[in-house]
Scaffold this active site. Structure first.
Site, PDB file in Angstrom:
ATOM      1  N   HIS A 212      21.418  18.241 -16.513  1.00  0.00           N
ATOM      2  CA  HIS A 212      22.074  16.997 -16.092  1.00  0.00           C
ATOM      3  C   HIS A 212      23.087  16.552 -17.132  1.00  0.00           C
ATOM      4  CE1 HIS A 212      18.503  16.014 -13.317  1.00  0.00           C
ATOM      5  NE2 HIS A 212      19.508  16.505 -12.635  1.00  0.00           N
ATOM      6  N   GLU A 453      21.264  38.219   3.769  1.00  0.00           N
ATOM      7  CA  GLU A 453      21.102  38.610   2.373  1.00  0.00           C
ATOM      8  C   GLU A 453      20.059  39.701   2.189  1.00  0.00           C
ATOM      9  OE1 GLU A 453      20.069  35.098   0.077  1.00  0.00           O
ATOM     10  OE2 GLU A 453      18.661  34.414   1.588  1.00  0.00           O
ATOM     11  N   ASP A 477      21.747  37.898  -3.399  1.00  0.00           N
ATOM     12  CA  ASP A 477      20.557  38.649  -3.001  1.00  0.00           C
ATOM     13  C   ASP A 477      20.905  39.954  -2.303  1.00  0.00           C
ATOM     14  OD1 ASP A 477      18.157  37.374  -3.864  1.00  0.00           O
ATOM     15  OD2 ASP A 477      18.779  35.664  -2.668  1.00  0.00           O
ATOM     16  N   CYS A 524      28.508  32.758   0.755  1.00  0.00           N
ATOM     17  CA  CYS A 524      28.229  31.723  -0.239  1.00  0.00           C
ATOM     18  C   CYS A 524      27.647  32.274  -1.542  1.00  0.00           C
ATOM     19  CB  CYS A 524      27.313  30.647   0.334  1.00  0.00           C
ATOM     20  SG  CYS A 524      25.714  31.281   0.860  1.00  0.00           S
TER      21      CYS A 524
HETATM   22  C1  PEP Z   1      22.767  34.382  -2.422  1.00  0.00           C
HETATM   23  O1  PEP Z   1      21.717  35.023  -2.430  1.00  0.00           O
HETATM   24  O2  PEP Z   1      23.904  34.892  -2.520  1.00  0.00           O
HETATM   25  C2  PEP Z   1      22.730  32.907  -2.315  1.00  0.00           C
HETATM   26  C3  PEP Z   1      23.834  32.212  -2.170  1.00  0.00           C
HETATM   27  O3  PEP Z   1      21.528  32.297  -2.405  1.00  0.00           O
HETATM   28  P1  PEP Z   1      20.713  32.076  -3.770  1.00  0.00           P
HETATM   29  O4  PEP Z   1      21.643  32.421  -4.910  1.00  0.00           O
HETATM   30  O5  PEP Z   1      20.292  30.666  -3.761  1.00  0.00           O
HETATM   31  O6  PEP Z   1      19.581  33.039  -3.616  1.00  0.00           O
HETATM   32 MG    MG Z   2      19.856  34.171  -1.824  1.00  0.00          MG
END
Ligand code: PEP
Ligand code: MG
Length: 603
Positions: A212, A453, A477, A524
């Site tokens: 934080h 993923e 992932d 993402c």
């Molecule tokens: C990913 O696996 O790319 C993802 C965005 O999720 P996390 O990093 O939270 O596993």
């Molecule tokens: Mg992930």
């Protein structure tokens, strides 16, 4: 960093006695500043232990309560001085204020005073240690940070009890050079007061970029390096240093040449930030005008406002599991609903993608009793855990559905490997809706999508696309599971390359399946924030990217330098290459000349 290079020798020197030329830490908040040091001397207070007589017990309890009140007044005072543009981060201080009222902290300290007949300081220490012990086993940055929050609050109360001053000093008066605070550790409350006290940056011995404290530093635009081991050991009041918050480097007693270089980096970074201003408010598109939704990944609700300020077109991934860590029970439906609503409201009509909790694997939570597994990444994680903990899952889904009355919400399920899991998740969503309706609460229809993923999700992307409202590819992932590399294992980290041809083909297959089914395909994973990869992803058929809030302006700028046609041509060529090195050379050769200014900003 190459082994045995200059950075290694700095690290070694930091651990030994010899003052190093520089310290390496984590880049907590970008920007470069050259200035003079003010040390915050906050040696750990020795906690006195004293036996109290029966007749003194109530007086000790009263002393504890008085100290808690004083700490509360102090925190409220700091909260009130937060600059207007950082007020959104007051939530962090609110969390500390809540801790002062937490039954676990207060009741336990009082109980220790009463039953063990000890002084208030010792009673407080007992309860702080106990709470920290609950977090002890975690090996997770976020979790560790919550442990320091308990320490920050405990220390504040303790100093009240013992009459020690603890406030951060003012920056050096009459000093023409900027002043930089150097401390072993800074609490979010300390950090919140730094701008008002005239500091231009800070360095700490410990801490991580996900704390934080680091989030507040970014909100206050204070260049900062945290975790610069040895800072308080090797620096003294009045020393001149360079804080390079872009690289996470602190240069100790820089020579004239180093000062000139730092000033040049400072100037370049300021120009870079200014040049991105124009992008913040513009819609994200390729050079040819093709729109690309550029959204933000957030972990804390407070980041929604940062995402918006940075010009994100919504939240592409809200990692809601962060609401479940550092607590004994999962958050209630009402609590979650309030948080989700706040995020949705903060995004002002832009879509918010709420991912159901992704706990298990390397993501801890005390809210669940997770079995010890040989291969946690392949075990009871994400949707698998959710389908075992149905009540908790359903409460989360109800909260998400309720929050949808505040604006557009999408629900996203992590780690889907089979169509059956997707169907089970949908059934839970429908059950959650029915439960709300039975309570007389209107539950709007929300799109249900999945993270792609796992390799199996890629193989059956066509089947999943028929039953999903959207896809979001999680390359973090996908790389782990496709290339069989443990995400946290440094011995195989060299293999973890999102530009590996296997990953590019997986992305392409997934995007094609989404296109055939007529659903949006986002990405993402951290790969989306890589400036050279971003246009390639669009060329591979991805239509939306979601990145850390701070990366939004630069990715927007990078996309605006490449046309869709060119991105597609490069992607077609990349799909025929054999190694990650070859793909990397291709994107570097084709895209880097168009974005040399953007790439140079962090160098
Ligand atoms: C990913 O696996 O790319 C993802 C965005 O999720 P996390 O990093 O939270 O596993
Ligand atoms: Mg992930």
């Amino acid at each position: 960093m190459t082994q045995g290079g200059p950075d290694d020798s700095a690290r070694r020197a930091a651990l030994g006695e010899e003052p190093p030329a520089r310290l390496i830490g984590a880049p907590a908040s970008p920007g470069v500043v050259v200035g003079r040091v003010v040390m915050l001397d906050r040696r750990k207070v020795q906690v006195p232990r004293r036996h109290v007589e029966d007749s003194e017990v109530e007086a000790e309890v009263a002393r504890l309560r008085g100290a808690l009140d004083a700490a509360r007044t102090q925190l409220n005072g700091i909260r009130a001085t937060l600059p207007v543009d950082a007020q959104d981060h007051a939530l962090i201080l609110d969390a500390h204020l809540l801790m002062l009222d937490d039954a676990l902290l207060v009741d336990e300290a009082e109980a220790a005073i009463r039953t063990e007949k000890v002084n208030a300081e010792w009673g407080l220490r007992r309860s702080v240690e106990h709470i920290k012990a609950l977090f002890e086993k975690a090996d997770d940055d976020y979790f560790r940070e919550r442990r320091s929050d308990v320490d920050f609050v405990g220390e504040r109360v303790l100093r009240q009890l013992m009459g020690h001053s603890q406030e951060v000093p003012k920056a050096r008066d009459g000093e023409r050079e900027p002043t930089i605070l150097v401390a072993h550790e800074l609490s979010p409350a300390d950090t919140a007061s730094l701008r008002a006290k005239g500091f231009a940056g800070f360095v700490t011995d410990v801490g991580s970029a996900t704390s934080h404290t680091a989030i507040l530093a970014r909100a206050l635009e204070l260049p900062a390096v945290v975790g610069a081991q040895g800072a308080t050991k090797f620096l003294a009041n009045g020393d001149r240093i360079v804080v390079d918050g872009l690289r996470g480097v602190v240069v100790l007693r820089p020579n004239a040449e180093q000062i000139i270089a730092a000033e040049e980096r400072r100037r370049r970074y300021a120009l870079f930030v200014r040049s991105l201003d124009a992008h913040r408010d513009q819609p994200s598109s390729m050079q040819c005008g093709t729109p690309v939704a550029l959204r933000a990944n957030i972990e804390l609700p407070t980041e929604a406002l940062i995402a918006r300020e940075q010009g994100a077109d919504g939240v592409g991934l809200y990692r809601t599991e962060f609401l479940y860590v550092d607590r004994r029970l999962p958050p209630s439906e009402d609590e979650q609903c309030e948080v989700y609503r706040a995020v949705v409201t903060a995004m002002g009509g832009r879509p918010v993608t709420l991912r159901t909790f992704d706990i298990g694997g390397d993501k801890f939570s005390t809210a669940f009793r997770l079995p010890k597994e040989m291969n946690p990444a392949l075990g009871l994680r994400a949707i698998r855990l959710a389908l075992r903990e149905r009540e908790v899952f359903r409460a989360q889904l109800r909260a998400m559905l309720r929050a949808a009355d505040a604006g557009p919400v999408r629900v996203m399920i992590p780690m889907i490997a089979t169509v059956a899991e997707l169907r089970a998740a949908r059934a839970e969503l429908e059950a959650a809706r029915a439960e709300l309706q039975a309570r007389g609460i209107r539950a709007p229809d929300v799109p249900l999508g999945i993270m792609v993923e796992t390799p199996s999700a890629v193989f059956i992307a066509d089947l999943l696309a028929k039953e999903s409202a959207f896809f979001s590819i999680g390359t973090n992932d996908l790389v782990q599971y496709s290339l069989a590399i443990d995400r946290g294992n440094e011995h195989v980290a060299y293999l973890a390359r999102p530009l590996d041809p296997a990953i590019l083909r997986a992305i392409h297959t997934t995007a094609q399946a989404a296109r055939t089914a007529g659903i949006p395909c986002a990405l993402c994973g951290a790969m989306a924030a890589d400036l050279l990869s971003a246009p390639l992803l669009i060329g591979l058929g991805v239509g939306e990217l979601s990145v850390d809030p701070a990366a939004v302006p630069a990715v927007k700028a990078a996309l605006s330098r490449v046309s869709l046609r060119e991105a597609r041509e490069v992607a077609a060529r990349a799909l025929n290459l054999a190694t990650a090195d070859e793909v990397e050379s291709l994107v570097r050769e084709t895209f880097a000349p168009k974005m040399s200014d953007l790439l140079a900003a962090g160098d």
